[in-house]
Scaffold this active site. Structure first.
Site, PDB file in Angstrom:
ATOM      1  N   CYS A  66      76.590 -30.364  11.759  1.00 39.05           N
ATOM      2  CA  CYS A  66      77.185 -30.264  10.422  1.00 39.05           C
ATOM      3  C   CYS A  66      78.696 -30.138  10.616  1.00 39.05           C
ATOM      4  O   CYS A  66      79.198 -30.456  11.693  1.00 39.05           O
ATOM      5  CB  CYS A  66      76.567 -29.130   9.604  1.00 39.05           C
ATOM      6  SG  CYS A  66      76.950 -27.462  10.167  1.00 39.05           S
ATOM      7  N   HIS A  99      68.644 -18.877  29.933  1.00 42.79           N
ATOM      8  CA  HIS A  99      68.348 -17.458  29.692  1.00 42.79           C
ATOM      9  C   HIS A  99      67.558 -17.235  28.407  1.00 42.79           C
ATOM     10  O   HIS A  99      66.727 -16.330  28.344  1.00 42.79           O
ATOM     11  CB  HIS A  99      69.645 -16.647  29.607  1.00 42.79           C
ATOM     12  CG  HIS A  99      70.358 -16.504  30.917  1.00 42.79           C
ATOM     13  ND1 HIS A  99      71.255 -15.482  31.175  1.00 42.79           N
ATOM     14  CD2 HIS A  99      70.325 -17.260  32.046  1.00 42.79           C
ATOM     15  CE1 HIS A  99      71.733 -15.605  32.409  1.00 42.79           C
ATOM     16  NE2 HIS A  99      71.195 -16.691  32.948  1.00 42.79           N
TER      17      HIS A  99
HETATM   18  C1  RB5 Z   1      79.737 -29.604   4.390  1.00 41.92           C
HETATM   19  O1  RB5 Z   1      80.906 -29.856   3.697  1.00 41.92           O
HETATM   20  C2  RB5 Z   1      79.839 -28.381   5.265  1.00 41.92           C
HETATM   21  O2  RB5 Z   1      79.914 -27.228   4.481  1.00 41.92           O
HETATM   22  C3  RB5 Z   1      78.671 -28.334   6.222  1.00 41.92           C
HETATM   23  O3  RB5 Z   1      78.640 -29.487   6.971  1.00 41.92           O
HETATM   24  C4  RB5 Z   1      78.678 -27.221   7.254  1.00 41.92           C
HETATM   25  O4  RB5 Z   1      79.916 -27.106   7.864  1.00 41.92           O
HETATM   26  C5  RB5 Z   1      78.140 -25.931   6.857  1.00 41.92           C
HETATM   27  O5  RB5 Z   1      78.106 -24.996   7.684  1.00 41.92           O
END
Ligand code: RB5
Length: 151
Positions: A66, A99
Site C-alpha cells: 500500500c 525468528h
Molecule cells: C491510500 O491513499 C493509502 O492511505 C494507503 O495506501 C496506505 O498507505 C494505508 O496505510
C-alpha cells in the site's frame, strides 16, 4: 514457493515492478490485483485477498503493498494465521521469517524504491523459519494470544 501479491492504488506502481522481478526468481507468483490504478480502491480488500490465501494454505507466503505499508499490515494481521510485518530493510525481512515465521511482507510503495523493495522481497522469500526451541516457544505464545482473542 507459491507466492501471492496484491496492492491498492498507493502500492500499485511498486507492485507492477515487483511482479515481473518475482516471476524471474522462479517463484510461482499469483497477482491478486489491483490490475489497474484506481485511486478509489481500498487497501483492506487487497490485504484480505493475500491474507486469506496464506492463511488457507493456498499460498506459502504473501506480499501486500500500500502507500506506507501500515494499512496493509494492520489489515493482513486481522486474519488468524497471518503474521504480517512491514519491512523496509533486508535484515528485518529475513529475520522476521527466521525468528517470527512472518508469512506476509508489507511494503510501502510511497516509502521505498523498487530496487530496495526487490532486495527486501528476495530476502523474505529466501528465508526459512529457524525451528530453534526459543523461536518455536515464542511462536506458540503468539498462537495462544490469537486463540484467546478468537474465543
Ligand atoms: C491510500 O491513499 C493509502 O492511505 C494507503 O495506501 C496506505 O498507505 C494505508 O496505510
Amino acid at each position: 514457493m507459491r507466492l501471492v501479491i496484491a496492492a491498492d492504488h498507493g502500492g500499485f506502481p511498486l507492485k507492477e515492478e515487483l511482479v515481473p522481478f518475482l516471476q524471474r526468481t522462479g517463484h510461482q507468483v499469483s497477482d491478486l490485483g489491483a490490475y489497474h490504478l484506481d485511486p478509489a480502491d481500498d487497501y483492506p480488500d487487497f490485504a484480505k485477498l493475500v491474507a486469506d490465501a496464506v492463511a488457507s494454505g493456498r499460498a506459502d507466503r504473501g506480499i501486500v503493498v500500500c502507500g506506507s505499508g501500515v494499512g496493509a499490515c494492520v489489515a493482513a494481521n486481522k486474519v488468524p494465521g497471518v503474521r504480517a510485518a512491514i519491512c523496509h530493510d533486508t535484515y528485518s525481512a529475513h529475520q522476521g521469517v527466521e525468528h517470527d515465521k512472518m508469512n506476509v511482507l508489507c511494503l510501502g510503495g510511497r516509502v521505498i524504491g523498487a530496487e530496495a523493495a526487490k532486495e527486501i522481497a528476495a530476502a523474505f522469500l529466501g528465508a526459512r523459519f529457524s525451528c530453534e526451541e526459543r523461536h518455536v516457544r515464542r511462536l506458540n505464545k503468539l498462537k495462544a494470544i490469537e486463540q484467546e482473542a478468537l474465543r
